[in-house]
Design an enzyme around this catalytic site. Sequence first.
Site, PDB file in Angstrom:
ATOM      1  CE1 TYR A 187      35.963  52.186  44.959  1.00 61.45           C
ATOM      2  CE2 TYR A 187      37.456  51.483  43.206  1.00 61.45           C
ATOM      3  CZ  TYR A 187      36.613  51.178  44.263  1.00 61.45           C
ATOM      4  OH  TYR A 187      36.457  49.863  44.642  1.00 61.45           O
ATOM      5  CD  GLN A 223      42.810  38.111  40.363  1.00 62.04           C
ATOM      6  OE1 GLN A 223      42.295  38.088  41.483  1.00 62.04           O
ATOM      7  NE2 GLN A 223      43.976  37.536  40.105  1.00 62.04           N
ATOM      8  CG  ASN A 224      45.953  43.954  38.172  1.00 62.87           C
ATOM      9  OD1 ASN A 224      45.631  43.394  39.208  1.00 62.87           O
ATOM     10  ND2 ASN A 224      47.136  43.774  37.594  1.00 62.87           N
ATOM     11  CB  VAL A 225      40.296  48.034  38.339  1.00 64.61           C
ATOM     12  CG1 VAL A 225      39.445  46.835  38.739  1.00 64.61           C
ATOM     13  CG2 VAL A 225      40.954  48.689  39.556  1.00 64.61           C
ATOM     14  CG  HIS A 248      38.029  41.630  39.741  1.00 62.07           C
ATOM     15  ND1 HIS A 248      39.079  41.261  40.552  1.00 62.07           N
ATOM     16  CD2 HIS A 248      37.211  40.562  39.698  1.00 62.07           C
ATOM     17  CE1 HIS A 248      38.887  40.011  40.983  1.00 62.07           C
ATOM     18  NE2 HIS A 248      37.766  39.569  40.484  1.00 62.07           N
ATOM     19  CB  CYS A 287      23.632  53.967  36.055  1.00 61.47           C
ATOM     20  SG  CYS A 287      22.128  54.130  37.022  1.00 61.47           S
ATOM     21  CB  CYS A 314      22.535  57.940  36.418  1.00 60.66           C
ATOM     22  SG  CYS A 314      21.878  57.256  34.878  1.00 60.66           S
ATOM     23  N   GLY A 318      51.530  37.314  39.685  1.00 58.06           N
ATOM     24  CA  GLY A 318      51.313  38.426  40.611  1.00 58.06           C
ATOM     25  C   GLY A 318      49.968  38.411  41.288  1.00 58.06           C
ATOM     26  CB  SER A 339      47.346  36.595  47.041  1.00 59.15           C
ATOM     27  OG  SER A 339      46.050  37.158  46.819  1.00 59.15           O
TER      28      SER A 339
HETATM   29  C1  BV8 Z   1      31.192  37.110  44.167  1.00 55.63           C
HETATM   30  C2  BV8 Z   1      37.833  45.368  42.052  1.00 55.63           C
HETATM   31  C3  BV8 Z   1      28.975  36.321  44.242  1.00 55.63           C
HETATM   32  C4  BV8 Z   1      37.530  46.431  43.040  1.00 55.63           C
HETATM   33  C5  BV8 Z   1      38.141  43.279  43.299  1.00 55.63           C
HETATM   34  C6  BV8 Z   1      34.869  31.311  47.558  1.00 55.63           C
HETATM   35  C7  BV8 Z   1      35.659  31.179  48.660  1.00 55.63           C
HETATM   36  C8  BV8 Z   1      35.852  32.298  49.511  1.00 55.63           C
HETATM   37  C9  BV8 Z   1      35.274  33.541  49.256  1.00 55.63           C
HETATM   38  C10 BV8 Z   1      34.490  33.662  48.161  1.00 55.63           C
HETATM   39  C11 BV8 Z   1      34.273  32.551  47.330  1.00 55.63           C
HETATM   40  N1  BV8 Z   1      33.488  32.982  46.338  1.00 55.63           N
HETATM   41  C12 BV8 Z   1      33.179  34.303  46.516  1.00 55.63           C
HETATM   42  C13 BV8 Z   1      33.785  34.729  47.628  1.00 55.63           C
HETATM   43  C14 BV8 Z   1      33.725  36.079  48.142  1.00 55.63           C
HETATM   44  C15 BV8 Z   1      34.731  37.030  47.490  1.00 55.63           C
HETATM   45  C16 BV8 Z   1      36.142  36.576  47.782  1.00 55.63           C
HETATM   46  O1  BV8 Z   1      36.779  35.920  46.981  1.00 55.63           O
HETATM   47  N2  BV8 Z   1      36.632  36.999  48.959  1.00 55.63           N
HETATM   48  C17 BV8 Z   1      38.033  36.703  49.321  1.00 55.63           C
HETATM   49  C18 BV8 Z   1      38.633  37.955  49.964  1.00 55.63           C
HETATM   50  C19 BV8 Z   1      38.106  35.529  50.221  1.00 55.63           C
HETATM   51  N3  BV8 Z   1      34.528  37.131  46.053  1.00 55.63           N
HETATM   52  C20 BV8 Z   1      33.606  38.035  45.621  1.00 55.63           C
HETATM   53  O2  BV8 Z   1      32.967  38.753  46.362  1.00 55.63           O
HETATM   54  C21 BV8 Z   1      33.395  38.103  44.115  1.00 55.63           C
HETATM   55  N4  BV8 Z   1      31.992  38.143  43.828  1.00 55.63           N
HETATM   56  O3  BV8 Z   1      31.608  36.085  44.644  1.00 55.63           O
HETATM   57  O4  BV8 Z   1      29.875  37.364  43.888  1.00 55.63           O
HETATM   58  C22 BV8 Z   1      27.813  36.540  43.411  1.00 55.63           C
HETATM   59  C23 BV8 Z   1      27.580  35.639  42.416  1.00 55.63           C
HETATM   60  C24 BV8 Z   1      26.436  35.804  41.631  1.00 55.63           C
HETATM   61  C25 BV8 Z   1      25.565  36.884  41.887  1.00 55.63           C
HETATM   62  C26 BV8 Z   1      25.870  37.808  42.882  1.00 55.63           C
HETATM   63  C27 BV8 Z   1      27.032  37.647  43.659  1.00 55.63           C
HETATM   64  C28 BV8 Z   1      33.950  39.423  43.525  1.00 55.63           C
HETATM   65  C29 BV8 Z   1      35.376  39.583  43.815  1.00 55.63           C
HETATM   66  C30 BV8 Z   1      35.915  40.848  43.096  1.00 55.63           C
HETATM   67  C31 BV8 Z   1      36.167  41.971  44.066  1.00 55.63           C
HETATM   68  N5  BV8 Z   1      36.834  43.098  43.401  1.00 55.63           N
HETATM   69  N6  BV8 Z   1      38.695  44.347  42.667  1.00 55.63           N
HETATM   70  C32 BV8 Z   1      38.682  47.380  43.303  1.00 55.63           C
HETATM   71  O5  BV8 Z   1      39.784  47.121  42.791  1.00 55.63           O
HETATM   72  O6  BV8 Z   1      38.452  48.374  43.988  1.00 55.63           O
HETATM   73  S1  BV8 Z   1      39.177  42.078  44.003  1.00 55.63           S
HETATM   74  C33 BV8 Z   1      40.718  42.846  44.181  1.00 55.63           C
HETATM   75  O7  BV8 Z   1      41.378  42.105  45.164  1.00 55.63           O
HETATM   76  C34 BV8 Z   1      41.626  42.782  42.992  1.00 55.63           C
HETATM   77  O8  BV8 Z   1      40.949  42.982  41.778  1.00 55.63           O
HETATM   78  C35 BV8 Z   1      42.181  41.373  43.093  1.00 55.63           C
HETATM   79  O9  BV8 Z   1      41.345  40.470  42.485  1.00 55.63           O
HETATM   80  C36 BV8 Z   1      42.128  41.101  44.565  1.00 55.63           C
HETATM   81  C37 BV8 Z   1      43.496  41.167  45.117  1.00 55.63           C
HETATM   82  O10 BV8 Z   1      44.100  39.983  44.773  1.00 55.63           O
HETATM   83  P1  BV8 Z   1      45.515  40.010  43.981  1.00 55.63           P
HETATM   84  O11 BV8 Z   1      45.356  40.730  42.704  1.00 55.63           O
HETATM   85  O12 BV8 Z   1      45.980  38.635  43.967  1.00 55.63           O
HETATM   86  O13 BV8 Z   1      46.440  40.957  44.876  1.00 55.63           O
HETATM   87  P2  BV8 Z   1      46.994  40.694  46.341  1.00 55.63           P
HETATM   88  O14 BV8 Z   1      47.320  42.022  46.874  1.00 55.63           O
HETATM   89  O15 BV8 Z   1      46.096  39.798  47.080  1.00 55.63           O
HETATM   90  O16 BV8 Z   1      48.339  39.855  46.085  1.00 55.63           O
HETATM   91  C38 BV8 Z   1      49.367  40.419  45.321  1.00 55.63           C
HETATM   92  C39 BV8 Z   1      50.303  39.270  45.009  1.00 55.63           C
HETATM   93  O17 BV8 Z   1      51.340  39.796  44.175  1.00 55.63           O
HETATM   94  C40 BV8 Z   1      50.969  38.671  46.251  1.00 55.63           C
HETATM   95  O18 BV8 Z   1      50.895  37.253  46.174  1.00 55.63           O
HETATM   96  C41 BV8 Z   1      52.432  39.152  46.145  1.00 55.63           C
HETATM   97  O19 BV8 Z   1      53.325  38.183  46.635  1.00 55.63           O
HETATM   98  C42 BV8 Z   1      52.575  39.315  44.647  1.00 55.63           C
HETATM   99  N7  BV8 Z   1      53.591  40.288  44.216  1.00 55.63           N
HETATM  100  C43 BV8 Z   1      54.039  41.382  44.878  1.00 55.63           C
HETATM  101  N8  BV8 Z   1      54.993  42.034  44.117  1.00 55.63           N
HETATM  102  C44 BV8 Z   1      55.107  41.313  42.956  1.00 55.63           C
HETATM  103  C45 BV8 Z   1      54.204  40.213  43.010  1.00 55.63           C
HETATM  104  N9  BV8 Z   1      54.092  39.319  42.020  1.00 55.63           N
HETATM  105  C46 BV8 Z   1      54.891  39.494  40.920  1.00 55.63           C
HETATM  106  N10 BV8 Z   1      55.765  40.544  40.785  1.00 55.63           N
HETATM  107  C47 BV8 Z   1      55.899  41.453  41.774  1.00 55.63           C
HETATM  108  N11 BV8 Z   1      56.768  42.461  41.630  1.00 55.63           N
END
Ligand code: BV8
Length: 243
Positions: free
Chosen positions: A69, A103-105, A121, A129, A147, A187, A189
């Site tokens: 991080y 979704q960006n941090v 996110h 903490c 903490c 932006g 997926s």
């Molecule tokens: C939870 C912070 C439960 C950390 C992040 C339902 C179905 C399947 C799975 C699940 C489901 N529900 C929950 C899940 C599990 C999981 C999940 O979704 N897994 C996925 C991988 C299948 N979700 C979770 O775990 C969530 N929590 O469900 O908790 C719960 C409920 C109650 C009580 C307790 C527990 C939490 C998810 C959050 C995780 N944290 N980030 C950190 O950053 O270090 S997620 C992180 O990845 C990002 O924040 C972002 O959200 C994600 C990445 O996705 P994108 O932002 O879309 O980026 P990506 O790289 O994928 O794509 C980029 C896109 O940009 C591409 O399409 C590309 O073509 C495009 N692009 C490229 N260049 C450009 C562009 N677009 C425009 N212009 C350009 N120039």
Amino acid sequence: MNIDIPEQLIAALRDARHVCILTGAGVSAESGVPTFREAQDGLWAKYRAEDLATPEAFLADPALIWRWYRWRRDMVSDAEPNPGHYAIARLEEILPRVTLVTQNVDDLHRRAGSKDIIEFHGNIFEDRCFAEGTLHVGDDSLDVPICPDCGANLRPGVVWFGEAIPEEALTRSCKAAADCDVFLSVGTSSLVYPAAGLTDLARENDAVIAEINPNATAHAASFDFALAGNSGEVLPELVKSLG
Ligand code: BV8
């Protein structure tokens, strides 16, 4: 590069009472911040981001996760907002009501002047903490900051996989997606939930939904408009089209 913004989308934006914008890592790509999908480089090449961004990984090796991080903090501190971030901040000024859910941090929307940002996110520059979730300013000289209240480890203020979305962020985002007239998915997926589910909420409430992404996502066909381009080029064009 000539980008055609469909007339119907411009008309829908002009008539909109409320616009909801969901952004993902792609909106920061033109600022040099790698997206989540992109393989990590250098030291971190051997790790999948999804494996490091978990409470389990932090429990197993908190110093390793802090090094990751802090590497990302340095990278996004050196980055600058791009025309896509600025165009979104401009939309907030020219449209009656905009709710920005990111979704960006990386804090780049705020640095571009966006006001009312829902950090779905969390924020990478916050220290919290690990036990109580309370906000603190950690001692960066320590491999793992502690903490001051309870002595537990501090962790970056982001939402990890398997962790719940902060209540207020989730409630406000769902309300906005269900209330908006136009929903822009920029932006992302659309693979990570519950963020990706916000588009479904907007669709169910008959909002006009549009995707801006150079690579059509799995959901592209279900959007009213899929604008295949970089957000840093398409969004300024969209603002221009609104006049
Ligand atoms: C939870 C912070 C439960 C950390 C992040 C339902 C179905 C399947 C799975 C699940 C489901 N529900 C929950 C899940 C599990 C999981 C999940 O979704 N897994 C996925 C991988 C299948 N979700 C979770 O775990 C969530 N929590 O469900 O908790 C719960 C409920 C109650 C009580 C307790 C527990 C939490 C998810 C959050 C995780 N944290 N980030 C950190 O950053 O270090 S997620 C992180 O990845 C990002 O924040 C972002 O959200 C994600 C990445 O996705 P994108 O932002 O879309 O980026 P990506 O790289 O994928 O794509 C980029 C896109 O940009 C591409 O399409 C590309 O073509 C495009 N692009 C490229 N260049 C450009 C562009 N677009 C425009 N212009 C350009 N120039």
